[in-house]
Design a protein around this motif. Structure first.
Motif, PDB file in Angstrom:
ATOM      1  N   TYR A  16       0.883  -1.274   0.170  1.00 58.04           N
ATOM      2  CA  TYR A  16      -0.152   0.084   0.049  1.00 58.04           C
ATOM      3  C   TYR A  16       0.918   1.269  -0.043  1.00 58.04           C
ATOM      4  O   TYR A  16       2.219   1.294   0.483  1.00 58.04           O
ATOM      5  CB  TYR A  16      -1.113  -0.018   1.047  1.00 58.04           C
ATOM      6  CG  TYR A  16      -0.272  -0.155   2.415  1.00 58.04           C
ATOM      7  CD1 TYR A  16       0.335   1.021   3.115  1.00 58.04           C
ATOM      8  CD2 TYR A  16      -0.255  -1.159   3.191  1.00 58.04           C
ATOM      9  CE1 TYR A  16       0.779   0.847   4.518  1.00 58.04           C
ATOM     10  CE2 TYR A  16       0.386  -1.563   4.638  1.00 58.04           C
ATOM     11  CZ  TYR A  16       1.145  -0.292   4.916  1.00 58.04           C
ATOM     12  OH  TYR A  16       1.401  -0.574   6.340  1.00 58.04           O
ATOM     13  N   VAL A  17       0.342   2.201  -0.363  1.00 59.46           N
ATOM     14  CA  VAL A  17       0.831   3.769  -0.465  1.00 59.46           C
ATOM     15  C   VAL A  17       0.124   4.724   0.417  1.00 59.46           C
ATOM     16  O   VAL A  17      -1.063   4.601   0.259  1.00 59.46           O
ATOM     17  CB  VAL A  17       1.120   4.222  -1.898  1.00 59.46           C
ATOM     18  CG1 VAL A  17       1.353   5.533  -2.046  1.00 59.46           C
ATOM     19  CG2 VAL A  17       2.032   3.523  -2.692  1.00 59.46           C
ATOM     20  N   VAL A  18       0.709   5.518   1.247  1.00 62.46           N
ATOM     21  CA  VAL A  18      -0.011   6.335   2.074  1.00 62.46           C
ATOM     22  C   VAL A  18       0.430   7.808   1.636  1.00 62.46           C
ATOM     23  O   VAL A  18       1.592   7.962   1.476  1.00 62.46           O
ATOM     24  CB  VAL A  18       0.558   6.394   3.689  1.00 62.46           C
ATOM     25  CG1 VAL A  18      -0.259   7.206   4.619  1.00 62.46           C
ATOM     26  CG2 VAL A  18       0.270   4.797   4.038  1.00 62.46           C
ATOM     27  N   ALA A  19      -0.799   8.556   1.815  1.00 61.09           N
ATOM     28  CA  ALA A  19      -0.315   9.960   1.371  1.00 61.09           C
ATOM     29  C   ALA A  19      -1.377  10.937   2.166  1.00 61.09           C
ATOM     30  O   ALA A  19      -2.394  10.587   2.496  1.00 61.09           O
ATOM     31  CB  ALA A  19      -0.811  10.334  -0.220  1.00 61.09           C
ATOM     32  N   LYS A  20      -0.970  12.219   2.497  1.00 58.55           N
ATOM     33  CA  LYS A  20      -1.818  13.055   3.135  1.00 58.55           C
ATOM     34  C   LYS A  20      -2.029  14.413   2.614  1.00 58.55           C
ATOM     35  O   LYS A  20      -0.999  14.918   1.918  1.00 58.55           O
ATOM     36  CB  LYS A  20      -1.356  13.087   4.581  1.00 58.55           C
ATOM     37  CG  LYS A  20       0.151  13.749   4.899  1.00 58.55           C
ATOM     38  CD  LYS A  20       0.573  13.949   6.340  1.00 58.55           C
ATOM     39  CE  LYS A  20       0.521  12.539   7.061  1.00 58.55           C
ATOM     40  NZ  LYS A  20       0.514  12.675   8.608  1.00 58.55           N
ATOM     41  N   ALA A  21      -2.807  15.230   2.802  1.00 57.29           N
ATOM     42  CA  ALA A  21      -3.119  16.512   2.509  1.00 57.29           C
ATOM     43  C   ALA A  21      -3.750  17.292   3.668  1.00 57.29           C
ATOM     44  O   ALA A  21      -4.597  16.774   4.394  1.00 57.29           O
ATOM     45  CB  ALA A  21      -3.722  16.472   1.413  1.00 57.29           C
ATOM     46  N   SER A 192      -4.643  23.053  -0.794  1.00 55.61           N
ATOM     47  CA  SER A 192      -4.443  21.775   0.015  1.00 55.61           C
ATOM     48  C   SER A 192      -3.157  21.237  -0.628  1.00 55.61           C
ATOM     49  O   SER A 192      -2.291  20.592   0.158  1.00 55.61           O
ATOM     50  CB  SER A 192      -5.544  20.815  -0.274  1.00 55.61           C
ATOM     51  OG  SER A 192      -5.325  19.555   0.602  1.00 55.61           O
ATOM     52  N   TYR A 193      -2.935  21.460  -1.949  1.00 49.51           N
ATOM     53  CA  TYR A 193      -1.628  20.867  -2.323  1.00 49.51           C
ATOM     54  C   TYR A 193      -0.367  21.658  -2.306  1.00 49.51           C
ATOM     55  O   TYR A 193       0.633  21.085  -1.772  1.00 49.51           O
ATOM     56  CB  TYR A 193      -1.950  20.547  -4.016  1.00 49.51           C
ATOM     57  CG  TYR A 193      -0.725  19.683  -4.674  1.00 49.51           C
ATOM     58  CD1 TYR A 193      -0.458  18.420  -4.384  1.00 49.51           C
ATOM     59  CD2 TYR A 193      -0.090  20.327  -5.550  1.00 49.51           C
ATOM     60  CE1 TYR A 193       0.389  17.781  -4.996  1.00 49.51           C
ATOM     61  CE2 TYR A 193       0.770  19.657  -6.674  1.00 49.51           C
ATOM     62  CZ  TYR A 193       1.108  18.209  -5.972  1.00 49.51           C
ATOM     63  OH  TYR A 193       2.236  17.747  -6.862  1.00 49.51           O
ATOM     64  N   PHE A 194      -0.334  22.969  -2.309  1.00 55.61           N
ATOM     65  CA  PHE A 194       0.784  23.638  -2.057  1.00 55.61           C
ATOM     66  C   PHE A 194       0.939  24.407  -0.918  1.00 55.61           C
ATOM     67  O   PHE A 194       2.046  24.977  -0.753  1.00 55.61           O
ATOM     68  CB  PHE A 194       0.655  24.959  -3.255  1.00 55.61           C
ATOM     69  CG  PHE A 194       0.843  24.195  -4.672  1.00 55.61           C
ATOM     70  CD1 PHE A 194       2.385  23.891  -5.107  1.00 55.61           C
ATOM     71  CD2 PHE A 194      -0.372  24.127  -5.400  1.00 55.61           C
ATOM     72  CE1 PHE A 194       2.324  23.321  -6.191  1.00 55.61           C
ATOM     73  CE2 PHE A 194       0.143  23.617  -6.723  1.00 55.61           C
ATOM     74  CZ  PHE A 194       1.290  23.368  -7.234  1.00 55.61           C
ATOM     75  N   GLY A 195      -0.183  24.476  -0.060  1.00 57.04           N
ATOM     76  CA  GLY A 195      -0.295  25.540   1.278  1.00 57.04           C
ATOM     77  C   GLY A 195       0.680  24.934   2.181  1.00 57.04           C
ATOM     78  O   GLY A 195       1.054  23.577   2.292  1.00 57.04           O
ATOM     79  N   ASN A 196       1.241  25.867   2.985  1.00 55.19           N
ATOM     80  CA  ASN A 196       1.969  25.409   4.281  1.00 55.19           C
ATOM     81  C   ASN A 196       1.404  26.303   5.615  1.00 55.19           C
ATOM     82  O   ASN A 196       0.675  27.102   5.357  1.00 55.19           O
ATOM     83  CB  ASN A 196       3.429  25.520   4.219  1.00 55.19           C
ATOM     84  CG  ASN A 196       3.861  26.944   4.097  1.00 55.19           C
ATOM     85  OD1 ASN A 196       3.496  27.755   4.937  1.00 55.19           O
ATOM     86  ND2 ASN A 196       4.619  26.971   3.054  1.00 55.19           N
ATOM     87  N   HIS A 197       1.731  25.629   6.659  1.00 52.53           N
ATOM     88  CA  HIS A 197       1.023  26.317   8.012  1.00 52.53           C
ATOM     89  C   HIS A 197       1.724  27.869   8.397  1.00 52.53           C
ATOM     90  O   HIS A 197       0.886  28.475   8.983  1.00 52.53           O
ATOM     91  CB  HIS A 197       1.325  25.306   9.135  1.00 52.53           C
ATOM     92  CG  HIS A 197       1.025  24.164   8.912  1.00 52.53           C
ATOM     93  ND1 HIS A 197      -0.278  23.558   8.771  1.00 52.53           N
ATOM     94  CD2 HIS A 197       1.752  22.883   8.661  1.00 52.53           C
ATOM     95  CE1 HIS A 197      -0.436  22.412   8.495  1.00 52.53           C
ATOM     96  NE2 HIS A 197       0.720  21.933   8.605  1.00 52.53           N
TER      97      HIS A 197
END
Length: 450
Positions: A16-21, A192-197
């Motif tokens: 399996y592959v795991v990814a997050k956003a 969601s793809y490019f943002g940061n905190h």
């Protein structure tokens, strides 16, 4: 994602592959994205995680553990969603997804498979999909975009696939528009793809120009307070506001000599660059709008009247309904002024970071706050306000001498979360106090996004 949870869902021989956003906080811009505005977005710490393993029997099995502790599960045959059980037809797939158990939430996930099969040629032989998320649903912080982007990122690695810089979020938007059936712009998926905190992400939504992140000045905080009122981008009011903005654009370009045939061709090709203002209301300045167009747009127009006199509605994802009335002037005016507000907001924020004396700093913060209040009011004028979000904004105004300077409804409006501009520890504490007072008054627990 917890290893024990993974081990309980996937068999030992599955790879399996795991990814997050992450979800996102809409600081400025909101619903003006589909009209080409500049927007300012901030990723939140809450994220959605998706783990996927392929199967070879055509079965899709999805389990989702959401922020509100719901345990959602569904199983179905992927081929049942396809035209003649072979090819992807978006209209057919959208209807077929509705028929499966849990199709309302599963469409965001299986939609990624359908879009990638249609647009990138992947061969789908079934999948096991495990989702965990602490991005709350219906709070205006883009839980759907986080789910779509995380799923797309996992599939990108699993197949594997290559994408152009903004292609993944653009395909994620197709999922929401064409499979889920929600008329969202591209802002949420890009954020969601490019943002940061720690930074704000400026996006010029024409359609996907992502600028370099802008550092938030030291001591400044943008936080979110949930109103407790569930927001949905699929609500009729959001669709109506979007449709009205495009109706206004259609009327404006007709004033400039564009024919129905030219407009229909641009809509069919999804290429508006040759039309006035490159197809975007946000490219009209407020001064030009008021001088040339405002007096020619009706406050309200019946759908049947528009269809009779302006037969081409250029928006590819909304329709004009004959029996409805649309607030043409207000919904067309909003993105024109919002784009101006966002540009001004960004300039002031950058000025604030240069190091000002206390008096100038306060004046700058007050102007930033005023722009947020104007944006909030414009939402309400368009029809996307809510008494609960209005209440939170008013609470911020009443505490303006305690380090909070502005507030506005976020995302698609009609409930959801209010974004608050805070200065220093005092402002952050005041926002927490407002959150606590709101909870006590309404006797319910609501989320604080920090």
């Amino acid at each position: 994602m917890d290893k024990t949870l993974l081990a309980s869902f996937f068999s030992p021989d599955q790879a399996y592959v795991v990814a997050k956003a992450p979800g996102r906080l809409d600081v400025m811009g909101g619903i003006a994205d589909y009209s080409g505005s500049l927007v300012l977005q901030k990723a939140i710490k809450e994220t959605t995680t998706v783990a996927i393993a392929l199967r070879h029997d055509g079965v899709v099995r999805i389990k989702s553990l959401t922020a509100d502790k719901a345990d959602l599960q569904t199983t179905f045959l992927y081929q049942d969603l396809l035209k003649n059980r072979q090819e992807v037809d978006y209209a057919i797939a959208r209807e077929q997804v509705k028929k499966i158990q849990g199709g309302d939430w599963a469409s965001y996930v299986v939609g990624c498979f359908l879009v990638l099969q249609k647009e990138k040629g992947i061969v789908v032989s079934g999948a096991d999909i495990l989702i965990t998320s602490d991005v709350p649903v219906g709070k205006g912080v883009s839980s759907s975009a986080a789910l779509e982007v995380a799923t797309m990122k996992a599939l990108k690695e699993l197949y594997p696939l290559t994408f152009e810089p903004t292609e993944l979020p653009r395909l994620a938007q197709k999922v929401e528009n064409l499979i889920v059936g929600a008329p969202c712009g591209l802002m949420d998926q890009l954020a969601s793809y490019f943002g940061n905190h720690s930074h704000l992400l400026p996006i010029l939504c024409q359609p996907d120009i992502v600028h370099a992140p802008v550092a938030i000045p030291a001591g400044i905080y943008f936080v979110g307070i949930d109103s407790g009122i569930r927001h949905s981008v699929g609500d009729a009011s959001y669709s109506d506001v979007r449709a009205a903005a495009y109706m206004g654009y259609s009327m404006i370009v007709r004033e400039k000599g564009i024919t129905n045939e030219q407009l229909a061709h641009a809509k069919t090709q999804r290429d508006f660059l040759q039309l006035p203002y490159q197809g975007y209301l946000a490219n009209i300045t407020p001064a030009e709008f008021e001088a040339s167009y405002a007096q020619k747009l009706l406050y309200r127009m019946a759908g049947h009247y528009f269809i009779r006199h302006y037969p081409v509605h250029p928006d590819p994802v909304t329709t004009v309904e004959e029996e409805k009335f649309y607030a043409i002037l207000d919904c067309t005016r909003h993105p024109v002024y919002e784009n101006f507000r966002v540009k001004t907001f960004l300039l002031l924020l950058q000025y604030l970071a240069t190091g000002l004396n206390q008096q100038s700093r306060i004046q700058c913060l007050e102007q930033l706050g005023e722009l947020m209040y104007q944006s909030h009011t414009s939402y309400s004028i368009c029809g996307l306000g809510n008494p609960h979000t209005d209440e939170l904004v008013e609470m911020v105004k009443q505490n303006r001498n305690k380090g909070v300077y502005g507030a506005k409804i976020t995302g698609g409006g009609s409930g959801g979360t209010v974004c608050v501009l805070c200065d220093g520890a005092e402002g952050l504490q005041t926002a927490h106090t407002i959150h606590q007072q709101y909870q006590e008054k309404h006797r319910k627990s609501v989320k604080f996004f920090e």
